[in-house]
Design a protein around this motif. Sequence first.
Motif, short mmCIF file in Angstrom:
data_model
loop_
_atom_site.label_atom_id
_atom_site.label_comp_id
_atom_site.label_asym_id
_atom_site.label_seq_id
_atom_site.Cartn_x
_atom_site.Cartn_y
_atom_site.Cartn_z
N GLU A 11 86.53 -48.19 48.74
CA GLU A 11 86.29 -47.34 47.69
C GLU A 11 86.67 -49.03 46.60
OE1 GLU A 11 88.89 -45.24 44.11
OE2 GLU A 11 89.73 -44.61 45.81
N ILE A 12 88.09 -49.91 46.99
CA ILE A 12 88.04 -51.07 46.60
C ILE A 12 87.06 -51.84 46.94
CG2 ILE A 12 89.52 -53.10 46.74
CD1 ILE A 12 92.36 -50.98 47.92
N LYS A 13 86.45 -52.26 48.22
CA LYS A 13 85.72 -52.57 48.79
C LYS A 13 83.83 -52.39 47.08
CE LYS A 13 82.45 -54.38 51.87
NZ LYS A 13 82.37 -54.63 53.74
N ASN A 14 84.50 -51.23 47.28
CA ASN A 14 82.71 -50.89 46.23
C ASN A 14 83.32 -51.66 45.05
OD1 ASN A 14 81.48 -50.19 48.62
ND2 ASN A 14 82.42 -47.96 47.71
N GLU A 35 87.24 -54.84 32.79
CA GLU A 35 87.92 -53.74 33.28
C GLU A 35 87.65 -53.24 34.39
OE1 GLU A 35 85.53 -50.50 31.26
OE2 GLU A 35 85.93 -52.25 28.93
N ILE A 36 87.12 -53.37 35.58
CA ILE A 36 86.63 -53.39 36.83
C ILE A 36 87.99 -53.40 37.79
CG2 ILE A 36 84.95 -52.73 39.21
CD1 ILE A 36 82.51 -53.13 37.45
N ILE A 37 87.92 -55.17 37.43
CA ILE A 37 89.18 -56.44 37.79
C ILE A 37 90.50 -55.55 37.92
CG2 ILE A 37 90.37 -58.23 37.68
CD1 ILE A 37 87.60 -59.78 37.56
N GLY A 87 87.19 -64.03 47.29
CA GLY A 87 86.76 -64.36 47.39
C GLY A 87 86.18 -64.30 45.79
N LYS A 88 85.77 -63.28 45.58
CA LYS A 88 84.88 -62.59 44.26
C LYS A 88 85.42 -62.42 42.81
CE LYS A 88 81.54 -60.92 48.20
NZ LYS A 88 80.16 -60.72 47.97
N GLU A 143 81.12 -57.91 40.18
CA GLU A 143 79.66 -58.78 40.80
C GLU A 143 79.19 -58.91 40.05
OE1 GLU A 143 80.07 -61.27 44.45
OE2 GLU A 143 79.64 -59.36 45.30
N ARG A 144 78.52 -57.65 39.72
CA ARG A 144 76.88 -56.69 39.10
C ARG A 144 76.97 -57.10 37.48
NH1 ARG A 144 76.96 -53.92 43.50
NH2 ARG A 144 77.12 -51.63 42.40
#
Length: 92
Positions: free
Chosen positions: A7-10, A25-27, A65-66, A16-17
């Motif tokens: 879930e965290i990876k997704n 908000e996602i961060i 990294g991202k 990124e997109r």
Amino acid sequence: MDEKLKEIKNLIERAERENKKKRNEIIKSINEKFMKEMEKDIEKVIEGDGKYMVEYADVFAMYLGKIENMTTSQIRNIFGEIKRMPSSFEDA
């Protein structure tokens, strides 16, 4: 891979997109989830669950990294220092 880590990876990939506002908000969501998981799952890492530790490190490196915009070299330096820690304790 552990469902929580997936879930965290997704979320990292989705961040990124997205545009800047949605990305922030996602961060925020990632930071809240990641910190909670870190607190809960540190026991698995300490107990020596090798498979989980590798999965966790993979997602954490992706996060650094991202989301934190660290370079591959910076991430390698962190994990290199961590890798050397047990040998430091054994030498003491």
